[in-house]
Write a protein that holds these residues in place. Structure first.
Motif, short mmCIF file in Angstrom:
data_model
loop_
_atom_site.label_atom_id
_atom_site.label_comp_id
_atom_site.label_asym_id
_atom_site.label_seq_id
_atom_site.Cartn_x
_atom_site.Cartn_y
_atom_site.Cartn_z
N PRO A 117 0.80 -1.23 0.00
CA PRO A 117 0.00 0.00 0.00
C PRO A 117 0.83 1.29 0.00
O PRO A 117 0.29 2.37 0.23
CB PRO A 117 -0.78 -0.12 1.32
CG PRO A 117 0.03 -1.00 2.19
CD PRO A 117 0.89 -1.84 1.32
N MET A 118 2.15 1.19 -0.25
CA MET A 118 2.97 2.41 -0.27
C MET A 118 2.63 3.24 -1.52
O MET A 118 2.11 2.71 -2.50
CB MET A 118 4.47 2.05 -0.31
CG MET A 118 4.90 1.06 0.74
SD MET A 118 4.92 1.73 2.40
CE MET A 118 6.41 2.66 2.36
N CYS A 119 2.96 4.53 -1.50
CA CYS A 119 2.69 5.39 -2.66
C CYS A 119 3.50 4.91 -3.86
O CYS A 119 4.61 4.40 -3.70
CB CYS A 119 3.11 6.83 -2.41
SG CYS A 119 2.54 7.57 -0.91
N ALA A 120 2.97 5.14 -5.07
CA ALA A 120 3.74 4.87 -6.28
C ALA A 120 5.02 5.69 -6.24
O ALA A 120 5.00 6.85 -5.83
CB ALA A 120 2.91 5.24 -7.50
N GLY A 121 6.13 5.07 -6.62
CA GLY A 121 7.39 5.81 -6.71
C GLY A 121 8.08 6.03 -5.38
O GLY A 121 9.03 6.81 -5.30
N CYS A 122 7.64 5.33 -4.32
CA CYS A 122 8.24 5.55 -3.00
C CYS A 122 9.72 5.12 -3.00
O CYS A 122 10.04 3.94 -3.17
CB CYS A 122 7.46 4.74 -1.95
SG CYS A 122 8.21 4.82 -0.32
N GLY A 123 10.60 6.07 -2.79
CA GLY A 123 12.04 5.77 -2.80
C GLY A 123 12.45 4.91 -1.62
O GLY A 123 13.41 4.14 -1.71
N GLY B 21 4.96 4.51 11.17
CA GLY B 21 5.36 5.34 10.03
C GLY B 21 4.77 4.73 8.77
O GLY B 21 3.98 3.78 8.84
N CYS B 22 5.20 5.25 7.60
CA CYS B 22 4.65 4.74 6.34
C CYS B 22 4.80 3.23 6.22
O CYS B 22 3.90 2.54 5.74
CB CYS B 22 5.36 5.39 5.16
SG CYS B 22 5.02 7.14 4.99
N MET B 23 5.95 2.69 6.62
CA MET B 23 6.23 1.27 6.37
C MET B 23 5.41 0.36 7.28
O MET B 23 5.36 -0.85 7.03
CB MET B 23 7.72 1.00 6.50
CG MET B 23 8.52 1.79 5.48
SD MET B 23 9.40 0.74 4.35
CE MET B 23 10.30 1.97 3.37
N ASP C 210 14.87 7.70 5.08
CA ASP C 210 14.85 9.11 5.48
C ASP C 210 14.14 9.94 4.41
O ASP C 210 14.74 10.37 3.43
CB ASP C 210 16.31 9.56 5.66
CG ASP C 210 16.42 10.94 6.25
OD1 ASP C 210 15.40 11.65 6.31
OD2 ASP C 210 17.54 11.33 6.63
N ASN C 211 12.84 10.16 4.63
CA ASN C 211 12.10 11.01 3.69
C ASN C 211 12.03 12.45 4.20
O ASN C 211 11.27 13.26 3.71
CB ASN C 211 10.69 10.45 3.39
CG ASN C 211 9.85 10.35 4.66
OD1 ASN C 211 10.19 10.95 5.68
ND2 ASN C 211 8.77 9.59 4.60
N GLU C 212 12.82 12.73 5.20
CA GLU C 212 13.07 14.09 5.68
C GLU C 212 11.80 14.78 6.21
O GLU C 212 11.64 15.99 6.07
CB GLU C 212 13.77 14.91 4.58
CG GLU C 212 15.07 14.25 4.15
CD GLU C 212 15.88 15.05 3.11
OE1 GLU C 212 17.11 14.94 3.13
OE2 GLU C 212 15.28 15.77 2.29
N PRO D 111 13.58 9.39 -1.41
CA PRO D 111 12.80 10.36 -2.17
C PRO D 111 11.31 9.99 -2.09
O PRO D 111 10.94 8.83 -2.26
CB PRO D 111 13.36 10.22 -3.59
CG PRO D 111 14.79 9.79 -3.37
CD PRO D 111 14.72 8.85 -2.19
N CYS D 112 10.50 11.00 -1.82
CA CYS D 112 9.11 10.78 -1.42
C CYS D 112 8.20 11.67 -2.27
O CYS D 112 8.04 12.85 -1.99
CB CYS D 112 9.01 11.15 0.06
SG CYS D 112 7.36 11.29 0.73
N PRO D 113 7.63 11.11 -3.39
CA PRO D 113 6.82 11.94 -4.28
C PRO D 113 5.71 12.68 -3.55
O PRO D 113 5.41 13.84 -3.88
CB PRO D 113 6.23 10.93 -5.28
CG PRO D 113 6.82 9.61 -5.00
CD PRO D 113 7.71 9.70 -3.81
N THR D 114 5.12 12.04 -2.55
CA THR D 114 3.97 12.64 -1.87
C THR D 114 4.40 13.83 -0.99
O THR D 114 3.79 14.90 -1.03
CB THR D 114 3.28 11.56 -1.01
OG1 THR D 114 3.07 10.41 -1.84
CG2 THR D 114 1.96 12.04 -0.45
N GLY D 115 5.42 13.63 -0.20
CA GLY D 115 5.85 14.69 0.71
C GLY D 115 6.74 15.74 0.07
O GLY D 115 6.78 16.88 0.50
S1 SF4 Z 1 4.52 9.33 1.95
FE1 SF4 Z 1 6.54 9.16 0.99
S2 SF4 Z 1 7.72 7.71 2.24
FE2 SF4 Z 1 5.52 7.46 2.75
S3 SF4 Z 1 4.82 5.78 1.39
FE3 SF4 Z 1 4.41 7.73 0.36
S4 SF4 Z 1 6.22 8.09 -0.94
FE4 SF4 Z 1 6.79 6.54 0.59
#
Ligand code: SF4
Ligand code: TPP
Length: 312
Positions: free
Chosen positions: A26-32, A55-57, A141-143, A220-224
């Motif tokens: 269920p992570m976002c597309a492109g989640c680094g 957290g996200c994970m 680390d998505n900062e 790298p976090c496309p969403t944030g």
């Molecule tokens: S918010 Fe950022 S770190 Fe969290 S799942 Fe989405 S892309 Fe990945």
């Protein structure tokens, strides 16, 4: 201390042709961060227990679904290294009593975001390193505090817009690499999924050591960070090529840079890819902040050239 030797990874072809972790999370597309975890878990293998802080994970493994072939243990945000201690102790007791064959031992791997690693869980981490706990810590680390809408964390870089710093972050960013090094652990390294060979080689080095070890992975976090998902790898590469994310490792008391950019690009090339820095360019350039970001990188690299070991 060194664990069992494995054949050193020299080429990505030595890794499994399919990721050890299953697809369809269920992570976002492109989640680094997810890409980095995929690469790391290919090296760690199935005999791994991940100890996660919120957290996200956390959303990766929600009963009854999981992409992991090993185990996943969820803890409170401040406590993942304490959870890792409990699991390590339990494994050691079972092995000592002959109730678990040593060959079935598990790598205990803490997996958290920067909110835990740099902030809420730092005290627990410091205690675990002090006790010489045998564990690997992977921080993606998505900062920012990603899962709750990307509030500023102690890893947020100068100038980045977050949910809590709409005009751009102007606090002090902690240096987690140096904080770990100050504890004199077995191993500390930075990495990023867009440099996969460097990342897997570091995970393998960490896997073969015992004691406290950190892989600090830029995520790298496309969403944030506000950019299209397909640009994650390009943005990870720009972080390295501009010097915004130096690739290095600490082992045996020495810091070594594993990949230095041949020609370091201006940091603006990295910043302009992400909406979180857009206000530094429009409606007018924020020259003071842009200069400060570049000056910090230049100073870091001047120190590298002066005092640390360059790549082989
Ligand atoms: S918010 Fe950022 S770190 Fe969290 S799942 Fe989405 S892309 Fe990945
Ligand atoms: C003690 C505590 N405070 C707040 C929360 C709410 N919370 C859940 S996930 C999260 C963000 C975690 O940020 P980070 O560690 O950077 O991981 P990411 O979300 O970026 O993956 C927060 C604040 C919580 N679970 N526990």
């Amino acid at each position: 201390m060194t664990r069992s030797e494995e054949k050193p990874i020299r080429k990505l072809k030595q890794l499994p042709s399919q990721h050890v972790m299953a697809a369809g999370t269920p992570m976002c597309a492109g989640c680094g961060g997810l890409e980095g975890l995929n690469e790391a878990s290919d090296v760690l293998g199935e005999n791994t227990v991940f100890v996660n802080a919120a957290g996200c994970m956390t959303l990766l493994s929600v009963y009854p679904f999981t992409p992991f072939r090993g185990s996943f243990f969820y803890t409170a945000m401040a406590s993942a290294p304490a959870g890792a201690q409990g699991i390590r102790d339990a494994l050691d007791v079972l092995i000592a009593k002959g109730r678990l064959p040593a060959a079935d031992d598990l790598q205990v791997v803490v997996l958290t975001g920067d909110g835990s690693a740099y902030g809420m869980g730092l005290s627990s981490t410091s205690g675990a390193i002090e006790r010489d706990l045998d564990f690997l810590y992977i921080c993606y680390d998505n900062e920012g505090y990603g899962n709750t809408g990307h509030q500023s964390s102690a890893a947020t870089p100068l100038g980045a817009r977050t949910a809590t710093d709409r005009g751009g972050f102007h606090g002090r960013t902690k240096n987690l690499f140096d904080i770990w090094v100050a504890h004199q652990p077995s191993y500390v390294a930075t990495a990023v999924a867009s440099e996969p060979l460097d990342l897997v080689q570091k995970v393998q080095r960490a896997k073969q050591l015992s004691g406290p070890r950190l892989i600090l992975m830029l995520a790298p976090c496309p969403t944030g960070w506000d950019y299209p998902p397909e640009r994650s790898l390009e943005i990870g590469k720009l972080a390295v090529d501009t010097g915004a994310w130096p690739l290095k490792e600490y082992v045996d008391g020495q810091v070594r840079h594993t990949k230095l950019p041949k020609t370091r690009l201006p940091v603006e090339r990295y910043l302009e890819t992400q909406g979180r820095f857009a206000h530094l360019f429009e409606p007018q350039r924020d020259e003071a902040t842009l200069r400060a970001i570049q000056a910090k990188i230049d100073a870091d690299f001047a120190a590298i050239e002066g005092s640390t070991t360059a790549p082989d």
